[in-house]
Design a protein around this motif. Structure first.
Motif: not given
Length: 503
Positions: A311, A425, A445, A462, A465-466, A497, A499, A502
Motif C-alpha cells: 500500500l 472507501p 488512484l 486507505l 484499509f491498512y 473497491s 483498493f 492497489l
C-alpha cells in the motif's frame, strides 16, 4: 525512595535484552532531543514506551518529572499496569504521571492558585460541573431557532457535530459555509460558549482548549507547568489535534524533552479532529528532532505483512516503513490474502461462517476468536442478525465490529468486509479536484475514471484499509458484495473497491 533504589528492584539490562535493535535504539536515544518513534503495526510501541520511562528513571530523572499522555483511559491504565509489572516499586512510590490529554487538562483547570481556580481564570463561574450530551443538545436547541438551522442546512445533531469541530479546525470548517452562514454559525458558537461559562458547565472538548487559553493569558502559570516536567511522552501521536500540539509546545518551553510514539499509517481519526500534519512535519515543528522507525512485526505472518507493505510503495523514504516478521517460526496461515466476491449479504454471511468452520476444523482456531470487520455500522448490524439466523450456536460465530474499533487489537483470522466502491472507501463526491500529494493521491488512484474525491478523505480511507489488514495474524479474507440493502431498504448495486487494484 531514590531512583537507584527503584532500579535495583529490576535489572535494566534484562529489560533491554528483550528488545530488538530498533526498539533498543528508541528506548535509549539521547534524552535532550525531540524524538518521533514511527511504530509500525504490531511492532511493540507499548513495550518501547514503558521501557523508555524506566530507562529515563534509571538515567537519573525524577519519576515525578516524567509525564506520559495518551488518548484513552484504557490505554493509560494498560501502560500503568505494564510499568508496575516491570518495576513493582512504582506501585508504592511516586510513579510518573500517566494520564490522558483530557484528564491532565482537567487537573490543570481544577487547580487553585492564589485562591482562584484556573476554571475561573478562563471565564467559568459558579459550581463547575460536567455537561452531558443530552443537556448539550437541549442547550443548542434553546440557543438556535428552527429557521436558523434551516438557513444553515443542518439538523440539530449535525449542528452539534460542526460546533465540536470549531475549536480544532475553524479554517477548514469555514469552507463548508457561505459567508452569511458562517457569520450566523460563529454567533451561535459564541452564544453556546458564553452560556456554558456562565452556568459553570464544561465538556471534554473544552478542556484542552481551556488550558491553551489559560497558558496564553497567564504566561507565569504556563511557565510553572513547563518547569514541572523534564520529559514528556506522547502515545498515538498521529491522533493529536492542533490545540493539543499547541499545549505540548507550551509544556516544552523550559527545555523538557519530547518522546512521541505513533504511526502515520494508522491515522484514522481525522473525522474526530485528529491532524496528521504534526507527525509528517515533526522535524519542522520541533527543532533538532529525529525519527526512529519500528518495522519488526510480531503479529502477522509474512504473507500478510507483504500485502500490507504494497500500500505504501510511493511513500517518501523518511516515512516509508517496510514491515518484516520478527518471529523465528510461524504457525500455518494463508499463502496470500484472498479476495472473495459475493452477490449479497446473505451469501457473504454464509461464506464467512463456512470458511470459519473449515479453518477451525483444520487449524483448531476457535471461531469466536476470529473477527469480521466492517466499514459502516449498517452492514455490521445486518451481518450480526444474519449470523444469528444462520448459526444459532454462538460458538461458531466470529466477533463482528467496525474497522475503527479494531485498532490496537489482533485476531488469528480476519474477514475484512464492505470492500465496495463508495462503502470502503467511504466518501462523498467532491466536485473540486484537489490532489496535493502522496504522489497526487497515488496518481489519482491508478487514473481510474471515477468521481474525484477529497484527497484527505481518500488517504484516511486507505489508512483505515491498512489497519484492517494488519489486525490479521494468520488468515486474511477480503469480501466484496455486488448488492446490498440501503438505508431505506432499497437494493443498491456496487462495484469492487478501488483498493483491490492497489494490492
Amino acid at each position: 525512595m531514590s531512583n537507584g533504589t527503584l532500579i535495583q528492584q529490576v535489572s535494566l539490562d534484562a529489560l533491554l535484552k528483550t528488545l530488538n535493535d530498533e526498539q533498543l535504539s528508541a528506548v535509549t536515544v539521547k534524552h535532550n532531543d525531540p524524538v518521533l518513534v514511527l511504530a509500525g503495526a504490531g511492532c511493540g510501541k507499548t513495550a518501547v514506551l514503558t521501557r523508555r520511562i524506566i530507562f529515563l528513571t534509571a538515567s537519573g530523572i525524577d519519576p515525578k518529572r516524567i509525564i506520559a499522555l495518551t488518548f484513552s483511559r484504557k490505554a493509560a491504565q494498560e501502560m500503568k499496569e505494564r510499568i508496575i509489572t516491570l518495576l513493582p516499586a512504582f506501585k508504592n512510590s511516586q510513579s510518573p504521571l500517566i494520564t490522558t490529554f483530557h484528564s491532565f487538562a482537567l487537573r490543570i483547570l481544577s487547580t487553585t492558585f492564589d485562591g482562584k481556580s484556573n476554571f475561573e481564570r478562563i471565564g467559568f463561574s459558579g459550581t463547575i460541573r460536567l455537561m452531558g450530551q443530552r443537556e448539550r443538545l437541549e442547550l443548542i436547541g434553546r440557543v438556535v431557532t428552527v429557521s436558523e438551522r434551516k438557513f444553515l442546512e443542518l439538523s440539530l445533531c449535525e449542528l452539534d457535530n460542526q460546533l465540536k469541530k470549531m475549536e480544532v479546525f475553524p479554517d477548514k470548517l469555514k469552507r463548508s459555509f457561505t459567508p452569511s452562514q458562517w457569520l450566523l454559525f460563529t454567533r451561535i458558537e459564541k452564544k453556546v460558549s458564553e452560556y456554558k461559562m456562565k452556568a459553570g458547565l464544561w465538556e471534554f472538548s473544552d478542556l484542552v482548549a481551556g488550558v491553551l487559553s489559560l497558558f496564553k493569558t497567564y504566561p507565569t502559570i504556563a511557565a510553572r507547568y513547563s518547569r514541572t516536567y523534564e520529559s514528556v511522552l506522547v502515545d498515538e501521536f498521529q491522533d493529536t489535534n492542533p490545540i493539543q500540539i499547541q499545549m505540548l509546545r507550551f509544556m516544552l518551553q523550559s527545555k523538557a524533552s519530547l518522546f512521541a510514539v505513533g504511526d502515520d499509517d494508522q491515522a484514522i481519526y481525522g473525522f474526530q479532529g485528529a491532524d496528521i500534519r504534526p507527525t509528517r512535519e515533526f522535524k519542522q515543528l520541533f527543532a533538532g528532532a529525529q525519527i526512529i522507525k519500528l518495522q519488526t512485526n510480531y503479529r502477522s505472518i509474512p504473507s500478510i505483512l507483504n500485502y500490507a507493505n504494497r500500500l505504501w510503495v510511493d511513500k517518501p523514504p523518511e516515512y516509508k516503513k517496510l514491515l518484516k516478521s520478527g518471529r523465528t517460526s510461524h504457525p500455518a496461515g494463508c499463502n496470500r490474502p484472498l479476495w472473495r466476491k459475493c452477490k449479497d449479504e446473505k451469501q457473504l454471511a454464509l461464506r464467512i461462517l463456512k470458511t470459519a468452520k473449515l479453518i477451525h476444523k483444520k487449524h483448531h482456531i476457535r471461531v469466536d476468536s476470529m473477527v469480521a470487520l466492517f466499514r459502516v455500522n449498517r452492514t455490521l448490524d445486518t451481518m450480526v442478525k444474519l449470523f444469528s439466523q444462520i448459526e444459532p450456536n454462538g460458538n461458531y460465530i466470529p466477533k463482528a465490529q467496525t474497522v475503527h474499533s479494531s485498532k490496537g487489537l489482533e485476531y488469528p483470522v480476519v474477514f475484512l468486509c464492505d470492500l465496495e466502491e463508495g462503502v470502503f472507501p467511504h466518501y462523498r463526491i467532491n466536485k473540486r479536484k484537489e490532489f496535493k500529494s502522496w504522489i497526487d493521491l497515488m496518481r489519482s488512484l491508478l487514473h481510474k475514471n471515477r468521481a474525484d474525491v477529497d484527497s484527505e478523505t481518500m488517504e484516511e480511507e486507505l489508512r483505515l484499509f491498512y489497519v484492517g489488514i494488519t489486525r490479521a495474524q494468520r488468515f486474511l479474507f477480503l469480501f466484496t458484495c455486488f448488492a446490498k440493502t440501503g438505508p431505506k431498504n432499497e437494493r443498491c448495486r456496487f462495484s469492487p473497491s478501488r483498493f483491490r487494484e492497489l494490492v
